[in-house]
Enzyme design. Structure first.
Site, PDB file in Angstrom:
ATOM      1  CE  LYS A  72      -5.647  43.350  46.700  1.00 57.14           C
ATOM      2  NZ  LYS A  72      -7.006  42.550  46.503  1.00 57.14           N
ATOM      3  CB  SER A  80      -5.749  39.367  44.753  1.00 56.81           C
ATOM      4  OG  SER A  80      -6.862  40.295  45.056  1.00 56.81           O
ATOM      5  CB  SER A 118      -9.401  39.340  46.420  1.00 58.61           C
ATOM      6  OG  SER A 118      -9.260  38.740  45.015  1.00 58.61           O
TER       7      SER A 118
END
Lengths: 523, 104
Positions: free
Chosen positions: A79, A154, A178
């Protein structure tokens, strides 16, 4: 054989037997990215050259019988909030569009030292603030199961990249769901670890007292393999827990916490963490387990198809001999409020470092003459006004408000007190139950654009994942089936502090019943 | 809990955020909705409840007090300094340069 579709377990066995090389595996992933990423937009940066070089080194090690273990030669994605020295890291924000970190995150170094092959960086909501990746400055990541829907957030880029077989695994961060929610939306396994188990050093912060780092992968077994590498004490992270097996049962006990001084830290350093081998407990029998169903997690807001899938999962588990009983966590109804007060307060403080002075986008122009009228305050306000997207701005505004003089007691302090109540309710329940289960999200993946202009509705959609983070406990999302429209639904399994072995044990036993995790999207 | 545009402007000012007029109006509205939702906490009795700011029970975490780098002998210092400064928008003689704080 499509190598990019393999699990870590399968790939590491193939590498060991010499059926293929890490270069083959890495090429298969890179080709897959080329083929499908324009459809889903998971990757923000692909480092093909670096990946192939790392893969070739892995193959050389293997040839020389110096293999570093199961992750050696396995391609993965990070990420884009994990700093990697010399590799652009943006937090999906305009304010860090050209940021090149001068140092690397501890977890990246651990994976590199285990031989894992970094393919590149994947999308997220800006500074991980969001539930859909729609807050990314670089476009939404679409759901591989339905391109008109969000991948979740996210860590939507991480989940979509794993689900689309662009990589074998990915790391994400979980502050209020997330990792778990995108894992649920994309049908991958995703683990939110116990707060403090995995070092956060070098990972951009959202809400420091909730933030955790964890893996997204294609099976529970793979999650355990990754956790074996990334878990453990790191003196660079002040919230990292010195964890040895002796303490695994109760480092939070009052009697023990007195001992949390330097002697214990020194021991953690010297024994380099006597962590459990998370793969060892996977295949243990789950028959004696006692599972609670907190009724607040099965309330009115749960969509009927999600309810049907989760009820079926509960039936499946009962058939395996697990004892399941309804229970209650009454303070859950306050979780959203306390979560967003504390998260946004901490976020407003964390984001104050982006001020146009030290790094990132800046109103200070390169031309000295253009700066003659710009005072320091204007540099701050203009940089931040231009650089942050809507949700980051909302977070800063909300957090500044709840921390400001006159409001602090009513919001931040009150929320911190109610947080204590939530934490204590979990502690009480885990005296009675081994684990708790629930849906991950009240709905399957929603349409792109459906909620983005209504922040409150977006916040409320996190109702089943946010209660976990204030308590600091671990939870996993494991694929539990599909709605009648073919959208994935995840089962959430929650455990006590450091209860990862038990959580993974149940997840593993459950996923083997229907093997939902093996189903792939048509892309 | 309706936030006025004036209050919203004040918060933005405290947070060093330059917002456009339409952003101010939008945030005033959105934040009011969210703050309204937060109000439910007032019904919880927390008279005797301690606040939780972290969950690990760890406190006073410091590194050991020992020398980790010999600053005079270390050749990496200059390189590290350059690496750290690399992202600064403006620099001079190995320092970050910022506009003046005080008027002349």
């Amino acid at each position: 054989m499509e190598l990019n579709k393999l699990t870590i377990k399968e790939a590491s066995e193939g590498l060991k037997k010499g059926e293929f090389t890490s270069v083959d595996l890495t090429k298969a992933c890179l080709e897959r990215i080329k083929e499908v990423d324009k459809k889903i937009n998971a990757f923000l940066l692909v480092d093909g050259e670096g990946a192939l070089k790392a893969a070739a080194e892995s193959d050389k090690r293997r040839k020389e019988k110096k293999s570093l273990g199961q992750l050696d030669g396995i391609p993965y994605a990070l990420k884009d909030v994990f700093c990697v020295e010399g590799m652009k890291t943006t937090a999906a924000s305009k304010i860090l569009e050209d940021f090149i970190p001068p140092y690397s995150a501890t977890v990246y170094e651990k994976l590199r030292d285990a031989g894992a092959v970094l393919l590149g960086k994947v999308n997220t909501d800006e500074f991980t603030m969001g539930s859909s990746t729609e807050n990314s400055a670089f476009g939404v990541t679409k759901n591989p199961w339905d391109l008109t829907r969000v991948s979740g957030g996210s860590s939507g880029g991480s989940a979509a990249a794993v689900a689309a077989d662009e990589c074998l695994f990915a790391l994400g961060t979980d502050t209020g769901g997330s990792i778990r929610q995108p894992a649920s939306f994309c049908s991958t396994v995703g683990l939110k670890v116990t707060y403090g188990l995995v070092s956060r050093y070098g990972v951009m912060s959202y809400a420091s007292s909730f933030d955790t780092i964890g893996p997204l992968a294609k099976s529970t077994e793979d999650i355990a393999i990754i956790l074996n590498t990334i878990a453990g004490y790191d003196e660079k992270d002040g919230t990292s827990v010195p964890y040895s097996s002796r303490e695994s049962r109760g480092w939070r006990d009052e009697s023990r916490s007195k001992e949390l001084g330097s002697s214990r830290l020194a021991r953690a350093r010297s024994n380099n963490n006597l962590l459990p081998d998370y793969t060892k407990s996977l295949n243990k029998d789950i028959k004696e387990m006692k599972i609670g169903l907190p009724k607040e997690f099965f309330g009115k807001g749960i969509e009927s198809e999600v309810r049907r899938v989760i009820e079926k999962a509960i039936e499946d588990l009962k058939k395996m001999g697990v004892k399941i009983e309804e229970t209650s966590l009454p303070s859950t109804k306050y979780a959203i409020a306390i979560y967003y007060i504390i998260a946004k307060s901490e976020a407003s403080s964390n984001l104050s470092r982006y001020d146009g002075i030290k790094y990132g986008m800046s109103a200070i122009s390169k031309q000295p003459s253009a700066n003659s009228k710009l005072d320091l305050r204007s540099v701050y306000t203009k940089t931040r006004g231009d650089g942050f997207g809507p949700e980051a701005k909302r977070s800063i505004m909300l957090g500044t408000y709840t921390l400001s003089a006159g409001y602090y007691d009513a919001y931040y302090k009150k929320a911190s007190q109610v947080r204590t109540l939530i934490k204590e309710e979990y502690e009480e329940l885990f005296k009675k139950f081994d684990l708790l289960i629930s849906p991950v999200s009240p709905t399957p993946s929603f349409k792109i654009g459906e909620k983005i202009d209504d922040p409150l509705t977006m916040y409320l959609s996190d109702v089943l994942t946010v209660p976990i983070n204030p308590a600091g406990i671990p939870a996993v999302s494991v694929p539990a089936g599909f709605t009648k429209d073919g959208l994935p639904v995840g089962l959430q399994i929650m455990g006590p502090m450091l209860g990862e072995p038990k959580i993974l044990q149940l997840a593993r036993s459950y996923e083997e019943i229907n093997k939902w995790y093996k189903r792939k999207p048509n892309l | 809990m309706a936030l006025s545009k004036k209050e919203t402007k004040k918060i933005a000012d405290l947070a060093r955020l330059k917002l456009k007029e339409e952003e101010l109006a939008k945030f005033a509205d959105q934040l009011s909705g969210v703050l309204d939702n937060f109000k439910m906490l007032s019904e919880v009795n927390t008279k005797n409840t301690k606040p939780t700011s972290q969950v690990t029970g760890l406190n006073n975490i410091c590194r050991e007090d020992k020398k980790i780098l010999d600053w005079k002998a270390n050749k990496d210092i200059k390189k590290n300094r350059e690496k750290l400064l690399m992202n600064a928008p403006k620099q001079e003689d190995g320092f970050i340069k910022v506009p003046g704080v005080f008027e002349e």
